[in-house]
Design a protein around this motif. Structure first.
Motif, PDB file in Angstrom:
ATOM      1  N   LEU A  63       0.858  -1.184   0.000  1.00  0.00           N
ATOM      2  CA  LEU A  63       0.000   0.000   0.000  1.00  0.00           C
ATOM      3  C   LEU A  63       0.897   1.238   0.000  1.00  0.00           C
ATOM      4  O   LEU A  63       1.866   1.314   0.761  1.00  0.00           O
ATOM      5  CB  LEU A  63      -0.908   0.034   1.237  1.00  0.00           C
ATOM      6  CG  LEU A  63      -1.817  -1.193   1.485  1.00  0.00           C
ATOM      7  CD1 LEU A  63      -1.077  -2.259   2.292  1.00  0.00           C
ATOM      8  CD2 LEU A  63      -3.085  -0.788   2.238  1.00  0.00           C
ATOM      9  N   ARG A  64       0.572   2.198  -0.859  1.00  0.00           N
ATOM     10  CA  ARG A  64       1.349   3.429  -0.932  1.00  0.00           C
ATOM     11  C   ARG A  64       0.424   4.603  -1.193  1.00  0.00           C
ATOM     12  O   ARG A  64      -0.544   4.495  -1.940  1.00  0.00           O
ATOM     13  CB  ARG A  64       2.404   3.363  -2.045  1.00  0.00           C
ATOM     14  CG  ARG A  64       3.261   4.635  -2.140  1.00  0.00           C
ATOM     15  CD  ARG A  64       4.230   4.550  -3.319  1.00  0.00           C
ATOM     16  NE  ARG A  64       3.545   4.483  -4.599  1.00  0.00           N
ATOM     17  CZ  ARG A  64       3.050   5.538  -5.235  1.00  0.00           C
ATOM     18  NH1 ARG A  64       3.135   6.738  -4.684  1.00  0.00           N
ATOM     19  NH2 ARG A  64       2.453   5.400  -6.396  1.00  0.00           N
ATOM     20  N   LEU A  65       0.774   5.734  -0.571  1.00  0.00           N
ATOM     21  CA  LEU A  65       0.029   6.971  -0.790  1.00  0.00           C
ATOM     22  C   LEU A  65       1.018   8.124  -0.772  1.00  0.00           C
ATOM     23  O   LEU A  65       1.763   8.310   0.186  1.00  0.00           O
ATOM     24  CB  LEU A  65      -1.018   7.179   0.318  1.00  0.00           C
ATOM     25  CG  LEU A  65      -1.897   8.421   0.171  1.00  0.00           C
ATOM     26  CD1 LEU A  65      -2.856   8.266  -0.988  1.00  0.00           C
ATOM     27  CD2 LEU A  65      -2.675   8.680   1.454  1.00  0.00           C
ATOM     28  N   SER A  66       1.033   8.896  -1.857  1.00  0.00           N
ATOM     29  CA  SER A  66       1.929  10.052  -1.899  1.00  0.00           C
ATOM     30  C   SER A  66       1.178  11.351  -1.677  1.00  0.00           C
ATOM     31  O   SER A  66       1.703  12.310  -1.132  1.00  0.00           O
ATOM     32  CB  SER A  66       2.677  10.119  -3.237  1.00  0.00           C
ATOM     33  OG  SER A  66       1.760  10.191  -4.311  1.00  0.00           O
ATOM     34  N   ASN A 113      -8.915  -1.834   2.963  1.00  0.00           N
ATOM     35  CA  ASN A 113     -10.234  -2.486   2.967  1.00  0.00           C
ATOM     36  C   ASN A 113     -10.506  -3.182   1.635  1.00  0.00           C
ATOM     37  O   ASN A 113     -11.046  -4.298   1.602  1.00  0.00           O
ATOM     38  CB  ASN A 113     -11.323  -1.461   3.258  1.00  0.00           C
ATOM     39  CG  ASN A 113     -11.252  -0.926   4.687  1.00  0.00           C
ATOM     40  OD1 ASN A 113     -10.722  -1.597   5.576  1.00  0.00           O
ATOM     41  ND2 ASN A 113     -11.779   0.271   4.915  1.00  0.00           N
ATOM     42  N   ALA A 114     -10.152  -2.526   0.528  1.00  0.00           N
ATOM     43  CA  ALA A 114     -10.382  -3.118  -0.792  1.00  0.00           C
ATOM     44  C   ALA A 114      -9.541  -4.373  -0.985  1.00  0.00           C
ATOM     45  O   ALA A 114     -10.023  -5.393  -1.532  1.00  0.00           O
ATOM     46  CB  ALA A 114     -10.064  -2.090  -1.873  1.00  0.00           C
ATOM     47  N   TYR A 127     -10.836  -8.229  -1.552  1.00  0.00           N
ATOM     48  CA  TYR A 127     -10.371  -8.958  -2.739  1.00  0.00           C
ATOM     49  C   TYR A 127      -9.737 -10.289  -2.333  1.00  0.00           C
ATOM     50  O   TYR A 127      -9.993 -11.341  -2.959  1.00  0.00           O
ATOM     51  CB  TYR A 127      -9.364  -8.103  -3.495  1.00  0.00           C
ATOM     52  CG  TYR A 127      -8.694  -8.801  -4.662  1.00  0.00           C
ATOM     53  CD1 TYR A 127      -9.352  -8.949  -5.876  1.00  0.00           C
ATOM     54  CD2 TYR A 127      -7.406  -9.306  -4.533  1.00  0.00           C
ATOM     55  CE1 TYR A 127      -8.735  -9.592  -6.945  1.00  0.00           C
ATOM     56  CE2 TYR A 127      -6.777  -9.952  -5.596  1.00  0.00           C
ATOM     57  CZ  TYR A 127      -7.444 -10.083  -6.790  1.00  0.00           C
ATOM     58  OH  TYR A 127      -6.833 -10.728  -7.856  1.00  0.00           O
ATOM     59  N   ALA A 128      -8.892 -10.270  -1.292  1.00  0.00           N
ATOM     60  CA  ALA A 128      -8.236 -11.496  -0.847  1.00  0.00           C
ATOM     61  C   ALA A 128      -9.255 -12.522  -0.373  1.00  0.00           C
ATOM     62  O   ALA A 128      -9.124 -13.737  -0.652  1.00  0.00           O
ATOM     63  CB  ALA A 128      -7.250 -11.168   0.274  1.00  0.00           C
ATOM     64  N   MET A 165      -1.719  -5.468  -4.889  1.00  0.00           N
ATOM     65  CA  MET A 165      -1.836  -4.030  -4.630  1.00  0.00           C
ATOM     66  C   MET A 165      -3.110  -3.513  -5.288  1.00  0.00           C
ATOM     67  O   MET A 165      -3.720  -4.206  -6.122  1.00  0.00           O
ATOM     68  CB  MET A 165      -0.606  -3.290  -5.158  1.00  0.00           C
ATOM     69  CG  MET A 165      -0.374  -3.452  -6.646  1.00  0.00           C
ATOM     70  SD  MET A 165       1.343  -3.102  -7.097  1.00  0.00           S
ATOM     71  CE  MET A 165       2.185  -4.504  -6.345  1.00  0.00           C
ATOM     72  N   TYR A 166      -3.510  -2.311  -4.908  1.00  0.00           N
ATOM     73  CA  TYR A 166      -4.761  -1.752  -5.415  1.00  0.00           C
ATOM     74  C   TYR A 166      -4.663  -1.485  -6.914  1.00  0.00           C
ATOM     75  O   TYR A 166      -5.559  -1.862  -7.678  1.00  0.00           O
ATOM     76  CB  TYR A 166      -5.087  -0.468  -4.659  1.00  0.00           C
ATOM     77  CG  TYR A 166      -6.432   0.128  -5.031  1.00  0.00           C
ATOM     78  CD1 TYR A 166      -7.620  -0.418  -4.546  1.00  0.00           C
ATOM     79  CD2 TYR A 166      -6.510   1.245  -5.859  1.00  0.00           C
ATOM     80  CE1 TYR A 166      -8.837   0.127  -4.891  1.00  0.00           C
ATOM     81  CE2 TYR A 166      -7.731   1.797  -6.202  1.00  0.00           C
ATOM     82  CZ  TYR A 166      -8.894   1.234  -5.721  1.00  0.00           C
ATOM     83  OH  TYR A 166     -10.111   1.764  -6.064  1.00  0.00           O
TER      84      TYR A 166
END
Length: 542
Positions: free
Chosen positions: A19-22, A38-39, A43-44, A89-90
């Motif tokens: 997970l990454r957010l810039s 959460n997504a 999915y998993a 990953m998303y």
């Protein structure tokens, strides 16, 4: 979650989640860390995948390889123990927005038998999957480049409109919201009165010749802090060198190609004035004159009156004079440094320190500050004929041009340091900066004098004016504070040459001209070169 090893458990595929957010929003869609988490978990659960560990990089750009959790995940997934079968990953752009970083990671994971899965993108299987991933990586990289260009354009325009682009706020200022454009808050700087008061004290002390250690000790002893931290020599030096206190700073946001602009392309942004420019430049000149590469620290920081300006006047000897003590420190003498420390043969005299100091002080008062002598030296300062006025106007134009040239030269030297092309400890940088700042102080002082002369016209110096001016300077050089006494004397005296039978004293006349035109001179540091001297070829005999 604990790190897992081995093969599938209960038919589930084992996976790492990245997970990454810039930024808060990318491509117009909210993609917070919690939303991604959460997504991915949903999915998993749906795809029968067991997420055994999450790796989160928050506030870090996908263009950077310096992402601790990303690098730890790659190392852990490819260490040969086969802990997982996949990394999920998303979106693929979460992995990287730089194709080199993306394919290096993709190939390393592939070689370790780890599949990269995007829950929102279907790239198919086989060769088409690699093509789809390549196209997606190219798009992600271009989006990052476009976003960077837009951001830089926005920052440059923000600066042109006089707004602050962010970053550490200099001591003495704080930011406030000056304008609200939708969700965008445009900031400006304003003065913090308590901090500004401390800054004014610091610059006043430095202007009077107080050294950095004295200033730091005084501030710390009385409990004044730098936003909670103690003052030190390094942060004080940064404060004294900050030109924005004069009311303007320069935004140097990179251009569309990511290149830092040349000084002429910097964007000047106004800000509130805390320290007047003249005082800022005086302090800069004084600090330059005390640079340890130009003047030894024990000379610039000491209070021995003539140390650094007293020289041996014996034939074929050009050495300076140093101070030696006798009888266990009971007596101190000025002696030729070449004889004492370099083993030279010199017949120069040894003179008691207080005796030479007294002779120089007496000579300055008798031959320089006496009313008749000052009238002779300064008669043409405010008594202008038409011819003199034209000459002074031409000189003023030249001095202003020289002032502009020197300020530009100083800015260019600072750019070399900021861009890493030259280090601040480089002797060439130190020498050039010292020379330019000293020359700038001279030019600024001369401009002040000429402007005053031209505005006052033909008013002559009266005997009363001379008496008052001489009396004030006499008091300054007899001050009880040895630091101030020494600093004021060195404004008037640049060289004291000591021979066996005479002492020659020289000094610049510019300080006197500026003082009689604008009031008692401020301390502007030691200025080594002047065209005219007040005591040329005059001497005081022992």
């Amino acid at each position: 979650m604990a790190r897992g090893r081995g093969t599938k458990v209960d038919g589930k595929l084992r996976a790492y989640a990245y997970l990454r957010l810039s930024v808060d929003k990318e491509d117009g869609n909210a993609q917070s860390i919690e939303a991604q988490r959460n997504a991915l978990r949903a999915y998993a659960l749906r795809e029968n995948i067991e997420i055994i560990e999450e790796f989160v990089d928050s506030g870090l750009s996908g263009q950077s390889a310096k992402r601790p959790e990303f690098n730890r995940m790659i190392a852990q997934a490819t260490d040969g123990s086969k802990p997982v079968e996949m990394v999920v990953m998303y979106r693929l752009a979460r992995m990287a927005r730089n194709m080199r970083i993306f394919f290096n990671a993709l190939d390393a994971l592939g070689d370790a038998g780890v599949e990269v899965v995007s829950m929102t993108e279907n790239f198919g299987e086989g060769r088409s999957k690699r093509i789809g991933q390549t196209i997606s990586a190219m798009i992600a990289e271009q989006q990052a480049i476009d976003s960077s260009i837009y951001t830089r354009k926005s920052r440059r325009e923000n600066a042109r409109q006089g707004f602050y682009n962010g970053g550490p706020v200099a001591f003495g200022y704080e930011t406030y919201v000056a304008q609200q454009d939708g969700q965008k808050e445009r900031m400006k700087l304003r003065i913090v009165p308590a901090e500004a008061s401390t800054l004014q004290e610091i610059f006043d002390w430095a202007d009077m010749g107080r050294g950095g250690r004295w200033i730091v000790k005084t501030l710390n002893d009385r409990g004044t802090t730098l936003r909670g931290a103690k003052f030190s020599n390094s942060n004080l030096a940064g404060i004294l060198a900050r030109v924005m206190y004069a009311g303007i700073y320069y935004d140097r946001t990179a251009d569309d190609d990511g290149d830092v602009p040349e000084p002429e392309d910097w964007i000047a942004v106004p800000c509130p004035v805390i320290i007047e420019r003249d005082q800022l430049e005086r302090v800069a000149a004084l600090r330059a004159s005390r640079n340890p590469r130009k003047t030894a620290p024990h000379i610039s920081a000491g209070t021995t009156m003539l140390m650094g300006i007293a020289k041996c006047g014996m034939p074929d000897c050009t050495c300076g004079m140093t101070v030696r003590s006798g009888k266990g420190g009971q007596y101190h003498y000025y002696v030729c440094n070449g004889r004492v420390n370099q083993g030279r043969t010199c017949e120069g005299p040894s003179i008691r320190r207080e005796q030479l100091d007294r002779v120089v002080l007496d000579a300055v008062e008798r031959q320089l500050l006496a009313p008749a002598r000052l009238q002779a030296l300064l008669a043409d300062v405010v008594n202008l004929s038409d011819q003199k006025r034209v000459q002074h106007e031409q000189e003023l134009a030249h001095a202003r041009a020289e002032q502009t040239r020197l300020r530009t030269a100083i800015d260019r030297l600072l750019v070399l340091v900021e861009t890493g092309q030259m280090g601040p400890r480089d002797p060439i940088f130190a020498n050039r900066m010292s020379e330019n700042r000293s020359a700038l102080a001279i030019a600024t002082s001369r401009i002040d004098t000429l402007e005053t002369q031209l505005s006052r016209g033909s008013r002559k110096i009266t005997a009363e004016t001379v008496d008052r001016f001489g009396a004030v300077l006499s008091a300054k050089i007899r001050d009880d504070d040895p630091t101030l006494r020494t600093a004021y004397l060195r404004m008037l005296v640049s060289d004291v040459t000591v021979a066996a039978d005479k002492i020659l004293i020289f000094g610049p006349r510019a300080a006197l001209e500026n003082g009689v035109a604008n009031g008692v001179p401020h301390l502007e540091g030691t200025v080594p070169i002047f065209d005219r001297k007040w005591c040329r070829l005059q001497d005081s005999n022992l």
